[in-house]
Design a protein around this motif. Structure first.
Motif, PDB file in Angstrom:
ATOM      1  N   LYS A 144      -7.192   0.878  11.287  1.00 56.18           N
ATOM      2  CA  LYS A 144      -6.995   2.331  11.184  1.00 56.18           C
ATOM      3  C   LYS A 144      -7.504   2.842   9.843  1.00 56.18           C
ATOM      4  O   LYS A 144      -8.121   3.897   9.761  1.00 56.18           O
ATOM      5  N   ALA A 145      -7.213   2.081   8.793  1.00 54.21           N
ATOM      6  CA  ALA A 145      -7.642   2.501   7.455  1.00 54.21           C
ATOM      7  C   ALA A 145      -9.160   2.588   7.400  1.00 54.21           C
ATOM      8  O   ALA A 145      -9.729   3.511   6.821  1.00 54.21           O
ATOM      9  N   LYS A 146      -9.809   1.584   8.096  1.00 57.71           N
ATOM     10  CA  LYS A 146     -11.276   1.566   8.105  1.00 57.71           C
ATOM     11  C   LYS A 146     -11.804   2.818   8.808  1.00 57.71           C
ATOM     12  O   LYS A 146     -12.683   3.507   8.328  1.00 57.71           O
ATOM     13  N   ILE A 147     -11.169   3.154   9.963  1.00 54.57           N
ATOM     14  CA  ILE A 147     -11.615   4.320  10.727  1.00 54.57           C
ATOM     15  C   ILE A 147     -11.396   5.584   9.893  1.00 54.57           C
ATOM     16  O   ILE A 147     -12.280   6.420   9.763  1.00 54.57           O
ATOM     17  N   SER A 148     -10.206   5.720   9.272  1.00 50.50           N
ATOM     18  CA  SER A 148      -9.951   6.977   8.569  1.00 50.50           C
ATOM     19  C   SER A 148     -10.842   7.109   7.342  1.00 50.50           C
ATOM     20  O   SER A 148     -11.226   8.203   6.966  1.00 50.50           O
ATOM     21  N   GLU A 149     -11.228   5.978   6.757  1.00 51.91           N
ATOM     22  CA  GLU A 149     -12.147   6.026   5.618  1.00 51.91           C
ATOM     23  C   GLU A 149     -13.511   6.537   6.091  1.00 51.91           C
ATOM     24  O   GLU A 149     -14.120   7.406   5.456  1.00 51.91           O
ATOM     25  N   ALA A 150     -13.950   6.035   7.275  1.00 53.80           N
ATOM     26  CA  ALA A 150     -15.238   6.478   7.812  1.00 53.80           C
ATOM     27  C   ALA A 150     -15.168   7.964   8.156  1.00 53.80           C
ATOM     28  O   ALA A 150     -16.094   8.722   7.886  1.00 53.80           O
ATOM     29  N   LEU A 155     -16.406  13.681   7.084  1.00 55.86           N
ATOM     30  CA  LEU A 155     -15.957  15.052   6.803  1.00 55.86           C
ATOM     31  C   LEU A 155     -16.455  15.534   5.444  1.00 55.86           C
ATOM     32  O   LEU A 155     -16.832  16.685   5.278  1.00 55.86           O
ATOM     33  N   GLU A 156     -16.452  14.582   4.480  1.00 49.60           N
ATOM     34  CA  GLU A 156     -16.884  14.949   3.132  1.00 49.60           C
ATOM     35  C   GLU A 156     -18.356  15.377   3.154  1.00 49.60           C
ATOM     36  O   GLU A 156     -18.731  16.376   2.531  1.00 49.60           O
TER      37      GLU A 156
END
Ligand code: ADP
Length: 482
Positions: A144-150, A155-156
């Motif tokens: 999940k952390a990997k997905i949210s980082e991507a 978004l950035e």
């Protein structure tokens, strides 16, 4: 050779202890013996026993209570109780306190070793299951952390490169994020803006005015002119639990197209005026030079009506261009209630014809406004005429005129057809007639554009709230005179 498992015996000296120690050692376990609570605590702190076997009575203390203290600290530690005899109460207490089990005399060495083995096997299964679950949870968290980082990076990139200017503010109006376009528009440096109050970063007076109305909890929209002729449609909207977003959309090209269109309309209207006046003059003269029959008279009346209609359209267009060009500069102290009364008297005929009930509520004290009285009358006429025009026979029109916070507020509530939500913002555009305006209701779509132009040039605001099948309320707010 695998490390031998340690069994901790918390038992008073007794024949059974003498039996247990060698029996467990013979079965391949390491055995340690403690004789009191402090010895037990020390042994637990210094070694990691695989199982504790504790007496129901241990050094004058209650073995259950000691076991509970141990389970509080080491919830997965298997603990066996050595009871003096088997009773249903013991069985219940073991169950409630979460012990692995209990043994009681008469005991053979096999009984002791089997009970220890069974408890250890259960504890091992529990441990394995726990480890598997922890591993599963950890890897899914990592995923999940990997997905949210991507997602964050995506978004950035969108935020940084969006062509509209965007500034995110916290609830104290400090800059949280600012994208490239916004930095260019306001000529600021991202690193210097982040964390500072927007008012300290941007000195533009219209942005400051927009921010001062931030807490009204409604979307604010403003066209802001920048040096160099750029125009941005600027919106400030609240974001729950974050603060606000200020977005800037470049509408310079729309403004330019508007200017060209207005110039064209102005020229055409101007050139149309003289021939129209001539046509109207001749329609009046024609009857004087010879008798017309009834059909000719009817045709002349229709011709006259049509020419008057075009003339009023042309006049409206010229009015609009004059106001948009900033030629409407007449300003004096005006009492809106007087103008409203005159407008209502003039509309009395239309009101009676449609049997409309008009209820005008005018507050006792209305401050004056600094305005052009002719334009204010024109603005009121247009809104009131619409209310009467769109309200069916026997309907009602309520008018309120009051003041609040150094502002004069005028609203007209009708019982007409209402305006579809998606068209409400468009009805103030030139020539826009909403889909609710049926063919038998005549109009040009210019009345509200004139209203907006007048209100804007007096530093006021106009908007509509409307529900289909219920009616519409038009609001006009003008600043009171200083
Ligand atoms: P029009 O000459 O068509 O009345 P306006 O500019 O005055 O032009 O109004 C624009 C459109 O807004 C109208 O065509 C109509 O669709 C809608 N409208 C204006 N006032 C009302 C009202 N009181 N009730 C319902 N619709 C209205």
């Amino acid at each position: 050779m695998p490390k031998r498992e340690l069994i901790l015996l918390a038992l008073d000296a007794s024949p059974i202890l003498k039996l247990m120690e060698p029996a467990l050692k013979a079965a391949g376990y390491q055995v340690a013996i403690v004789h009191d609570s402090s010895g037990l605590i020390k042994a637990l702190a210094e070694s990691t026993p695989s199982l504790v076997l504790i007496g129901e009575k241990f050094n004058g203390k209650n073995g259950f209570e000691e076991a509970e203290v141990m389970l509080d600290r080491f919830p997965t530690l298997p603990i066996l109780l050595y009871a003096e005899k088997d009773t249903s109460n013991i069985a219940k207490a073991v169950l409630y306190s979460g012990l692995s089990g209990y043994i009681y005399p008469p005991l053979r060495t096999d009984d002791i070793v089997n009970a220890v083995k069974a408890s250890l096997a259960r504890a091992r299964k529990l441990g394995d299951w726990l480890r598997r679950e922890v591993k599963k949870t950890t890897s899914s968290l990592a995923e999940k952390a990997k997905i949210s980082e991507a997602e964050r990076a995506k978004l950035e990139a969108i935020f940084a490169n969006t062509r509209d200017g965007v500034i995110i503010l916290d609830e104290n109006k400090q800059v949280v994020l600012i994208n490239n376009t916004a930095c260019q528009v306001f000529k600021v440096d991202e690193s210097k803006a982040i964390g500072r109050l927007l008012l300290d970063v941007i000195a533009h007076p219209e942005v400051i005015a927009l921010l001062s109305r931030a807490d009204d909890q409604i979307l604010k929209n403003h066209e802001i002119d920048f040096d160099g002729g750029k125009v941005f449609n600027t919106q400030l909207s609240p974001i729950p639990n974050v603060g606000f977003v200020l977005s800037l959309q470049d509408i310079t090209y729309i403004r330019e197209a508007d200017r060209v269109k207005s110039e064209f309309i102005n020229t055409v209207s101007h050139d149309l005026r003289s021939p129209l006046t001539a046509v109207l003059g001749y329609t009046e003269l024609i009857g004087r030079v010879g008798e017309l029959n009834e059909q000719q008279k009817d045709f002349m009346r229709r011709l006259e009506d049509a020419v008057k209609h075009i003339t009023s359209l042309v006049n409206d267009l010229l009015d609009l261009s004059r106001m948009e060009a900033g030629f409407d500069t007449r300003r004096e102290s005006v009492q809106l209630e007087n103008i409203l009364q005159q407008a209502l008297t003039a509309l009395d005929g239309q009101v009676k014809k449609k049997k409309i009930v008009v209820d005008a509520k005018i507050a006792d004290i209305i401050p004056s406004v600094t305005a052009n009285p002719i334009r204010i009358r024109q603005m009121m006429d247009n809104i009131l005429e619409n209310a009467i025009k769109y309200t069916p026979t026997h309907g009602t029109v309520e008018i309120n005129l009051r003041s609040e916070d150094r502002q004069v507020i005028f609203n007209i509530i009708d019982t007409g057809p209402g305006i579809p939500v998606n068209e409400q913002s468009r009805i103030f555009e030139k020539f826009y007639r909403a889909t609710n305006a049926s063919d038998d209701i005549v109009g040009t779509g210019l009345g509200l554009a004139i209203v907006k132009s007048i209100v804007d040039s007096h530093n006021g605001r106009v908007w509509v709230e409307s529900t289909i099948g219920v009616g519409s309320t038009f609001f006009v707010v003008l600043p009171a005179a200083e």
